[in-house]
Scaffold this active site. Structure first.
Site, PDB file in Angstrom:
ATOM      1  N   HIS A   2      -6.408   5.835  -9.240  1.00  0.00           N
ATOM      2  CA  HIS A   2      -6.155   5.221  -7.935  1.00  0.00           C
ATOM      3  C   HIS A   2      -6.021   3.702  -8.072  1.00  0.00           C
ATOM      4  CE1 HIS A   2      -6.388   5.119  -3.485  1.00  0.00           C
ATOM      5  NE2 HIS A   2      -6.977   3.949  -3.689  1.00  0.00           N
ATOM      6  N   ASP A  42      -7.665  11.632  -7.954  1.00  0.00           N
ATOM      7  CA  ASP A  42      -7.928  10.574  -6.979  1.00  0.00           C
ATOM      8  C   ASP A  42      -8.990  11.029  -5.985  1.00  0.00           C
ATOM      9  OD1 ASP A  42      -7.860   8.521  -5.122  1.00  0.00           O
ATOM     10  OD2 ASP A  42      -5.680   8.347  -5.155  1.00  0.00           O
ATOM     11  N   SER A  56      -2.807   2.409  -1.615  1.00  0.00           N
ATOM     12  CA  SER A  56      -4.025   2.806  -0.921  1.00  0.00           C
ATOM     13  C   SER A  56      -3.881   2.573   0.586  1.00  0.00           C
ATOM     14  CB  SER A  56      -5.227   2.073  -1.533  1.00  0.00           C
ATOM     15  OG  SER A  56      -6.445   2.633  -1.117  1.00  0.00           O
TER      16      SER A  56
END
Length: 324
Positions: free
Chosen positions: A299, A270, A138
Site C-alpha cells: 500500500h 493491502d 490511498s
C-alpha cells in the site's frame, strides 16, 4: 533508472496560500509558471494527490521516475494536503488575490475541506485549457473521485487510483485498529505530540527525521520536519478520523459516470483495501479497468517501490499521451 539521472531532474518547490491553508506544491520538470506566455506550455499536466499524511515530498522519487518514463514531455506536480506541511520561516508564500484561493475553505483540514482545497488549486493555478491526468494514492483516490463528481467541467482525461481507500475504511483490517485511535483517542494523540515534540529542539527533530528516513531507506531531498510538527500531526490525525467515519459506501454513481477514464489498482496484501474489495468492485463493474497487483507492491509504495509503480503507470499512460 539510476540515482544520477534522478538527481538531474529539476524539482521546483512552492508554498502557496490555497483556500486559507499553506500548501506545498512540488513541480517536476522545467515548467514552473504557466502564466508566463513566453513559455511554450505543455498541453497536459500529471497531478498527484497523496494519501494521509499528505507529505508531497515522499512522492518525489515516484514523480521523477514517471516524468522520465513519459519522456519528459509533461510536467508532474504533487500537492500536499492543507496543514500537513509547514513552510520554513524564510520561505515566501505565494498568494492569489482573486479566484477560489482567496476564499477560506470551511473546515479545510477535514475530508471535504481537503477536496475543496484541491479543486481551488486546480481552478486557480492550472490553465483551463490544459488537460489533466489525476493520480490518487490511498485517500487521494477518494479525493480524485470527488473532484470528478464536484467539478465535471475540469478537463480530466484519465484518473489512476492506486490502492484506493474509497469504501468501508473502518471495516478494513487496518481500519479496525485505527478507528478507535483516530476517532476516540485523537485528543490524547494531540496532547502526546505537543508534549513530546513541541519543546524538542529543531536540531534533534532534524536528526530524528533523518534517522527515520534512513531506517526506511527513503531518499528525501525535501526533508520533512513536519513529520514531527504537532500542528501537522494533529491535522493528519483529524483527517484520518474523518476518513474512518465518512469513507463508508462506495460512490458507484460517480464511478459509473466516469468509468472509461478510471483505472483502479488494488494490492494483494493491502490491509486498507483488502482483496475482497477488489473482487466486489470487479463484480459490480466487469467492464471497468480494475486491476490486481501481481508484483507484491505494498500500500505504501512510495517507501521502496516508487520505480515499479511509476513503470506501471507509465505503461497505462502511453496510449493517452500519444494523443498530445
Amino acid at each position: 533508472m539510476d540515482s544520477e539521472t534522478q538527481e538531474e531532474i529539476p524539482v521546483h518547490e512552492e508554498f502557496i496560500l490555497c483556500g486559507g491553508g499553506e500548501t506545498q506544491v512540488l513541480k517536476c520538470g522545467p515548467w514552473t509558471d504557466f502564466n508566463d506566455l513566453s513559455v511554450d506550455r505543455p498541453k497536459l499536466l500529471i497531478f498527484i494527490i497523496p494519501g494521509n499524511p499528505g507529505l508531497s515530498s515522499f512522492y518525489v522519487p515516484f514523480a521523477k521516475d514517471l516524468y522520465c518514463l513519459t519522456k519528459k514531455r509533461f510536467p508532474v506536480w504533487i500537492i500536499s494536503h492543507a496543514g500537513h506541511v509547514l513552510p520554513p520561516k524564510d520561505k515566501k508564500i505565494v498568494t492569489t488575490s482573486e479566484g477560489p484561493n482567496a476564499q477560506e475553505i470551511k473546515d479545510i483540514y477535514g475530508l471535504s475541506g481537503q477536496i475543496e482545497h484541491k479543486l481551488a488549486f486546480l481552478r486557480t493555478h492550472v490553465p483551463k485549457e490544459m488537460k489533466l491526468v489525476l493520480i490518487g494514492h490511498s485517500i487521494g483516490c477518494y479525493i480524485s473521485l470527488q473532484i470528478l463528481k464536484r467539478a465535471p467541467e475540469l478537463p480530466v482525461t484519465r484518473a489512476f487510483l492506486l490502492f484506493p481507500t474509497i469504501e468501508r475504511m473502518s471495516e478494513s483490517p487496518n481500519g479496525r485498529i485505527a478507528t478507535p485511535l483516530l476517532c476516540w483517542f485523537r485528543y490524547a494523540l494531540y496532547v502526546i505530540s505537543y508534549l513530546v515534540f513541541k519543546p524538542c529542539p529543531e536540531k534533534i527533530k532534524s536528526l530524528i527525521c533523518k534517522m527515520s528516513l534512513q531506517a526506511m531507506n527513503v531518499k528525501n531531498e525535501f526533508l520533512q520536519m513536519n513529520m514531527l510538527e504537532p500542528f501537522c500531526i494533529a491535522n493528519a490525525v483529524y483527517l484520518g478520523g474523518q476518513e474512518m467515519m465518512e469513507v463508508v459506501k462506495r460512490d458507484d454513481e460517480t464511478i459509473k459516470e466516469n468509468l472509461p477514464k478510471l483505472t483502479f489498482y488494488y494490492g494483494t496484501t493491502d490491509r486498507w483495501c483488502p482483496k475482497e474489495y477488489y473482487e466486489d468492485i470487479k463484480k459490480d463493474f466487469p467492464e471497468g479497468d480494475i486491476q490486481l497487483c501481481e508484483k507484491n507492491i505494498p500500500h505504501a509504495f512510495i517507501m521502496n517501490f516508487s520505480k515499479e509503480m511509476a513503470t506501471t503507470v507509465a505503461g497505462w499512460l502511453r496510449e493517452e499521451l500519444s494523443k498530445f
